[in-house]
Each structure stands twice: as C-alpha cells, then as structure tokens.
Design an enzyme around this catalytic site. Structure first.
Site, short mmCIF file in Angstrom:
data_model
loop_
_atom_site.label_atom_id
_atom_site.label_comp_id
_atom_site.label_asym_id
_atom_site.label_seq_id
_atom_site.Cartn_x
_atom_site.Cartn_y
_atom_site.Cartn_z
N GLY A 2 -5.21 -30.88 15.17
CA GLY A 2 -4.36 -29.77 14.72
C GLY A 2 -4.72 -28.40 15.25
O GLY A 2 -3.83 -27.58 15.47
N THR B 282 -5.51 -30.38 10.74
CA THR B 282 -5.66 -28.97 11.11
C THR B 282 -6.87 -28.42 10.36
O THR B 282 -6.76 -27.83 9.29
CB THR B 282 -4.36 -28.19 10.81
N LYS C 56 -2.19 -35.28 10.46
CA LYS C 56 -2.29 -34.12 11.36
C LYS C 56 -3.44 -33.31 10.81
O LYS C 56 -3.35 -32.70 9.74
CB LYS C 56 -0.97 -33.35 11.32
N TYR D 83 -0.15 -33.84 6.49
CA TYR D 83 -0.53 -32.61 7.19
C TYR D 83 -1.77 -32.06 6.46
O TYR D 83 -1.66 -31.41 5.43
CB TYR D 83 0.64 -31.64 7.16
N SER E 118 0.87 -25.66 18.05
CA SER E 118 1.73 -24.51 18.14
C SER E 118 1.69 -23.89 19.54
O SER E 118 2.73 -23.53 20.11
CB SER E 118 1.19 -23.54 17.08
N SER F 44 4.38 -25.27 10.13
CA SER F 44 3.90 -23.88 10.05
C SER F 44 4.48 -23.09 11.21
O SER F 44 4.99 -21.97 11.04
CB SER F 44 2.38 -23.81 10.15
N ASP G 167 -5.56 -26.32 18.28
CA ASP G 167 -5.46 -26.51 19.73
C ASP G 167 -6.73 -26.08 20.46
O ASP G 167 -7.05 -26.61 21.53
CB ASP G 167 -4.27 -25.71 20.28
N GLU G 168 -7.43 -25.13 19.87
CA GLU G 168 -8.66 -24.62 20.52
C GLU G 168 -9.78 -25.65 20.51
O GLU G 168 -10.80 -25.45 21.18
CB GLU G 168 -9.11 -23.29 19.89
O1 MN9 Z 1 0.08 -26.72 13.99
C1 MN9 Z 1 -1.32 -24.92 14.38
N1 MN9 Z 1 -1.89 -24.58 13.12
C2 MN9 Z 1 -1.30 -23.76 12.25
C3 MN9 Z 1 -0.96 -26.36 14.36
O2 MN9 Z 1 -0.29 -23.19 12.48
C4 MN9 Z 1 -1.97 -23.59 10.94
C5 MN9 Z 1 -2.27 -24.68 15.55
O3 MN9 Z 1 -1.57 -25.01 16.71
C6 MN9 Z 1 -2.77 -23.24 15.63
O4 MN9 Z 1 -1.71 -22.34 15.57
C7 MN9 Z 1 -3.55 -22.96 16.91
C8 MN9 Z 1 -4.15 -21.55 16.96
O5 MN9 Z 1 -5.18 -21.43 16.00
O6 MN9 Z 1 -4.54 -23.90 17.08
#
Ligand code: MN9
Length: 291
Positions: free
Chosen positions: A187, A166, A164, A136, A206, A47, A189-190
């Site tokens: 997945g 998310t 992964k 994923y 990301s 993504s 990060d928060e």
């Molecule tokens: O790959 C990312 N998820 C998506 C993981 O892009 C759907 C995350 O890193 C988020 O961008 C991040 C911010 O919400 O946690």
C-alpha cells in the site's frame, strides 16, 4: 487457488469540476490513457479517489462511470468502505451488480472500534454482498492495527480473499503468509520493493497515477530477480514521493496529471489549493523527472 489478483493496480484519482462534481469527460480520457499501460487493474474510489469526501450516491456514480469507461479486460476492485455498515453493503451490492470483480473496505475508523466489531463489520458486508473482498488495512485514526489473529478469523470466510496493506509494518505483511494464498497488495508506494520482498503479490498505489510505467518496470524487475534494477527504480520513485509529500500527495498528483493533459481539477475541500510556491516545485519535478 484463491488469489487471482496479482500485479499493478492504479488507485484511480477522481477528476472534479469547479463545483466538486465528477468530471465525466476528463475521467473517460484519463481512464483511456491508463489503459494503454500494462496494468492489471484499477482500485476505484479509495483514498486516492477522494471517496471519503463523497456522498454515497456520488460514489455510485463514479463506480458506474469507471466500469463503463474500462473497455479493456483488467480487474476492477472498488472501495465501498464507510463508517456505516449499511452504506458499505448498499454500495457493495451496487458495485457487484455493475460487474466489479471485487469490493474492498477500509477498516472503519474514528470510533475506536474493537477487533470484534471490526470483524463483524467485514462479515456483515461479505455475507450480504457475497463477493470477493480485499480488506483495506489502513488505520488512520481511532483503531489499533488489526492483529494477525483478527485476520485469521476474517480469512475463514470464503469471500475474504485479499489485503491492501497500507502500513510501513512489513513484518506484519510477511506474517500474512500464515493466511494462505491471498492477494497481498503493498500500500505505501515508497516501500513497494520492500513490500514485494516481504511477500506482497502486487501493489495498489496512488502515485502510480503519475508514473505507472515505473511500477510496472519495478514489478517486472523484481519478478525476474533483477534486484539491482528494481532498487534503482525504487530509489527514483522515493525521490519523487519525497517531493510529493513535501507539497501534499493528492493535490500534487492532480496537478501533475493535469499538466500531462487531463483536466483533474482540484481536490475536494477541505484540501487546499496548491500555492504558487508548491506549483513551482512541482513544475520542476515534472520537467526533470516525469515528462
Ligand atoms: O493507496 C496510498 N495511501 C493512501 C495508497 O492514500 C493512504 C499510497 O499510494 C500513498 O499515497 C503513497 C504516498 O505516501 O504511498
């Protein structure tokens, strides 16, 4: 032992030029920069890499370039997910030939497929490509979330070795322990620290692009049992992500990495360019928390 993919994996961004073509020079410089950090791997063309707005041949070009520029011995997981099983297989075979360690594919979205159809999608890919696969687990639209039962069926296949995750559902993440020794990547990060506490063996993210060291430190602190430190890093991360979400996560990340000296360009359309107001907010964030 099935799991050989622990640790911190940066979900790599793709720099584009003004015509939305891959900026190979910027990519090389950016990859070189990230390789200086003690990360365990890259997650390529997901993504964050904007792969779902790219043509298959452009995605393959990205796979080739990242493989070429990765001059250090880290793991490379590449996302080959597509709405078409045939495309995913084709990209998977190409990535395997290039020497990627593992492939990954997002749950095929949009058509509201059944759990059985989704199981078949993954089996078709791994039975053709015959390579490690990280599911994923992200269901943006159309599908209901994959059930534990579905995962149990998938993990009967020897090639399916990781997830992964998310999703904010960390109870589901914890239940994956029933699958055995799998590579379990947080997945969102928060909730990295929460994900680790509930059983994740690493993370793919990301926002690692803009603050890799924070994730390395958080992961280390967690593994050393230093929860106070891990919590304080997670708090800093969450403050930063709050601003990213306010301004748009991907365009903001590209802007911030460009500020650090890498020509990432804009996100592909239909992403909009950042407004001046948002740039000002991000300039402040960069100055106060990221530089
Ligand atoms: O790959 C990312 N998820 C998506 C993981 O892009 C759907 C995350 O890193 C988020 O961008 C991040 C911010 O919400 O946690």
């Amino acid at each position: 032992m099935k799991n050989k993919y622990n640790g911190i994996y940066v979900a790599l961004m793709t720099p584009f030029d003004k015509n939305e073509k891959i900026n190979a020079k910027a990519l090389e410089q950016y990859v070189n920069y990230l390789l200086k950090f003690d990360i365990q791997g890259f997650y390529v063309g997901g993504s964050t890499g904007e792969a779902l707005m790219m043509q298959d041949n452009e995605r393959k070009e990205l796979f080739k370039l990242v493989k070429k520029y990765t001059t250090k011995d880290i793991k490379l997981i590449v996302h080959v997910g597509s709405l078409s099983t045939k495309s995913a297989i084709d990209m998977g075979l190409y990535a395997k030939e290039l020497g990627y360690d593992a492939i990954s594919a997002v749950v095929p979205f949009y058509y509201g497929l059944s759990q059985d159809e989704i199981i078949q999608y993954y089996l078709d890919i791994v039975n053709s490509v015959k390579h490690d696969m990280v599911i994923y687990n992200f269901s943006p639209s159309g599908n209901s979330p994959l059930t534990l039962q579905t995962f149990k069926k998938l993990f009967e296949n020897e090639h399916i070795i990781g997830i992964k995750h998310t999703s904010q559902n960390l109870f589901a993440l914890n239940q994956f322990k029933a699958l055995g020794d799998v590579a379990l990547f947080n997945g969102y990060d928060e909730v990295m620290l929460a994900g680790l506490s509930m059983g994740a063996t690493g993370g793919i993210g990301s926002t690692y692009n803009i603050m890799p060291q924070k994730y390395i430190d958080l992961y280390t602190a967690f593994n050393e049992g230093n929860m106070k430190k891990a919590k304080s890093i997670q708090d800093e991360i969450c403050d930063i992500i709050t601003t990213l979400i306010e301004c748009g996560v991907l365009p903001s990340e590209k802007y911030l990495v460009s500020k650090a000296g890498f020509d990432m360009g804009d996100c592909k359309k239909p992403f909009a360019k950042l407004s001046l107001d948002k740039k000002k907010i991000l300039d402040k964030l960069y100055k106060e928390k990221l530089s």
